[in-house]
Motif scaffolding. Structure first.
Motif, short mmCIF file in Angstrom:
data_model
loop_
_atom_site.label_atom_id
_atom_site.label_comp_id
_atom_site.label_asym_id
_atom_site.label_seq_id
_atom_site.Cartn_x
_atom_site.Cartn_y
_atom_site.Cartn_z
N SER A 208 -11.70 -5.48 5.31
CA SER A 208 -11.63 -4.56 4.18
C SER A 208 -10.72 -5.09 3.08
O SER A 208 -9.72 -5.76 3.35
CB SER A 208 -11.10 -3.19 4.67
OG SER A 208 -10.97 -2.29 3.58
N LYS A 209 -11.04 -4.76 1.84
CA LYS A 209 -10.16 -5.11 0.72
C LYS A 209 -8.92 -4.23 0.70
O LYS A 209 -7.92 -4.56 0.05
CB LYS A 209 -10.92 -4.98 -0.61
CG LYS A 209 -11.21 -3.54 -1.01
CD LYS A 209 -11.85 -3.46 -2.39
CE LYS A 209 -12.07 -2.00 -2.80
NZ LYS A 209 -12.67 -1.90 -4.16
N ASN A 210 -9.00 -3.09 1.38
CA ASN A 210 -7.86 -2.18 1.41
C ASN A 210 -6.81 -2.65 2.40
O ASN A 210 -7.09 -3.39 3.34
CB ASN A 210 -8.34 -0.77 1.79
CG ASN A 210 -9.27 -0.17 0.76
OD1 ASN A 210 -9.07 -0.35 -0.45
ND2 ASN A 210 -10.30 0.52 1.22
N VAL A 211 -5.59 -2.20 2.18
CA VAL A 211 -4.50 -2.43 3.14
C VAL A 211 -4.56 -1.28 4.14
O VAL A 211 -4.35 -0.12 3.78
CB VAL A 211 -3.14 -2.46 2.44
CG1 VAL A 211 -2.03 -2.62 3.48
CG2 VAL A 211 -3.09 -3.58 1.41
N ALA B 211 -7.61 -1.64 -4.69
CA ALA B 211 -7.39 -1.59 -3.25
C ALA B 211 -6.46 -0.42 -2.93
O ALA B 211 -5.47 -0.18 -3.62
CB ALA B 211 -6.78 -2.90 -2.78
N LYS B 212 -6.78 0.29 -1.89
CA LYS B 212 -5.99 1.44 -1.48
C LYS B 212 -5.07 1.04 -0.33
O LYS B 212 -5.31 0.06 0.37
CB LYS B 212 -6.90 2.58 -1.03
CG LYS B 212 -7.94 3.01 -2.04
CD LYS B 212 -8.85 4.05 -1.45
CE LYS B 212 -9.93 4.48 -2.43
NZ LYS B 212 -10.88 3.40 -2.75
N ARG B 213 -4.05 1.82 -0.12
CA ARG B 213 -3.22 1.68 1.08
C ARG B 213 -3.53 2.86 1.98
O ARG B 213 -3.31 4.02 1.58
CB ARG B 213 -1.73 1.63 0.75
CG ARG B 213 -0.92 1.32 2.01
CD ARG B 213 0.56 1.20 1.76
NE ARG B 213 1.23 0.83 3.00
CZ ARG B 213 2.54 0.95 3.20
NH1 ARG B 213 3.32 1.40 2.24
NH2 ARG B 213 3.06 0.59 4.35
N LEU B 214 -4.02 2.57 3.16
CA LEU B 214 -4.51 3.61 4.05
C LEU B 214 -3.81 3.54 5.40
O LEU B 214 -3.47 2.46 5.87
CB LEU B 214 -6.02 3.47 4.26
CG LEU B 214 -6.88 3.43 2.99
CD1 LEU B 214 -8.31 3.08 3.34
CD2 LEU B 214 -6.80 4.77 2.25
N GLN B 215 -3.63 4.69 6.01
CA GLN B 215 -3.17 4.77 7.39
C GLN B 215 -4.36 5.22 8.23
O GLN B 215 -4.96 6.26 7.96
CB GLN B 215 -2.03 5.79 7.52
CG GLN B 215 -1.63 6.05 8.97
CD GLN B 215 -0.53 7.10 9.11
OE1 GLN B 215 0.51 6.85 9.69
NE2 GLN B 215 -0.76 8.30 8.57
N LEU B 216 -4.69 4.44 9.26
CA LEU B 216 -5.76 4.80 10.18
C LEU B 216 -5.14 5.18 11.52
O LEU B 216 -4.55 4.34 12.21
CB LEU B 216 -6.74 3.65 10.36
CG LEU B 216 -7.78 3.79 11.49
CD1 LEU B 216 -8.60 5.07 11.32
CD2 LEU B 216 -8.69 2.58 11.54
#
Length: 245
Positions: free
Chosen positions: A29-32, A7-12
């Motif tokens: 999403s599985k990502n944060v 899982a990635k940590r993303l800024q949207l």
């Protein structure tokens, strides 16, 4: 290097008009995914859009516990407002003209609809909530403001001038993701179409592109990856619309 598999940590970073759709996909999403909402209307001031989004990109420097793996930009080319943006981590941005591509699911679908519906004005929950869509309410509000500032006669003239651009449009099209209160938004769009003497149509939205965006499925066909140290540039000769350089 963006880690794969885990899982990635993303800024949207996205315009407020797509907040409902963005949160809907991020929740699945599985990502944060940390969502940063920008004021609606920045695309009308490209230089301001660029400044505000660049500030949001640079705030990632302050994240110490677990840095973001990438910053996602929920924008299209948007009047060249994204041109020149860069960051110390990868930037991912859809290959799109504007946010309607994200709502419809692909730039090809956007283009197909545009080609078959000349003069289309798009409506969606976020756009309607912004209060900027052409409508009787917006007309009445603007007329009252003009009367207060300039008097009755001048107000009528200014309204005629202000409405001139609307003659270029023929369709009020609602993009339907089936979210809460969709029927209310559809009814509002129908009322706008009747008031403006435009045709009304509903276009089924597609969450696929937005979902792949937050899920980290970034094919080169649909997304541009801007490596650290490079910036977004316009590429009008290429179907990708934007490039990194």
């Amino acid at each position: 290097m963006i880690p794969q598999g885990d899982a990635k940590r993303l800024q949207l970073i996205a315009c407020k008009v797509v907040q409902r759709e963005a949160y809907f996909c991020a929740a699945r999403s599985k990502n944060v995914v940390d969502i940063v909402l920008m004021p609606q209307g920045l695309h009308d001031e490209p230089d301001r859009l660029r400044r505000e989004v660049q500030k949001a990109l640079e705030r990632t420097r302050d994240i110490q516990d677990r840095p973001y793996d990438a910053s996602l930009l929920g924008y299209g080319l948007c009047s060249n407002g994204v041109v020149g943006l860069g960051a110390e981590i990868p930037i991912i941005i859809p290959r799109a003209h504007d946010c309607i591509t994200l709502l419809l699911g692909s730039k090809d679908r956007y283009q197909e609809y545009f080609d078959s519906h000349r003069g289309v004005y798009w409506y969606s929950p976020g756009w309607i909530e912004s209060g900027r869509q052409p409508s009787r309410e917006r007309y009445d509000l603007l007329l009252r403001e003009y009367v207060r500032k300039y008097g009755e006669d001048n107000a009528q003239y200014l309204m005629e001038v202000e409405q001139t651009w609307m003659k270029e449009y023929n369709w009020a099209t609602y993009v339907d993701w089936g979210l809460i209160d969709s029927e209310g938004y559809k009814a509002f769009t129908r009322e706008c179409a009747a008031f403006l003497k435009w045709d009304y149509e509903e276009c089924k939205g597609d969450a696929g592109l937005m979902q792949r965006f937050v899920d980290g499925l970034w094919s080169d066909e649909e997304f541009l990856t801007v490596p650290p140290g490079q910036r977004i540039a316009e590429d009008v000769t290429n179907r990708g619309i934007i490039k990194a350089q």
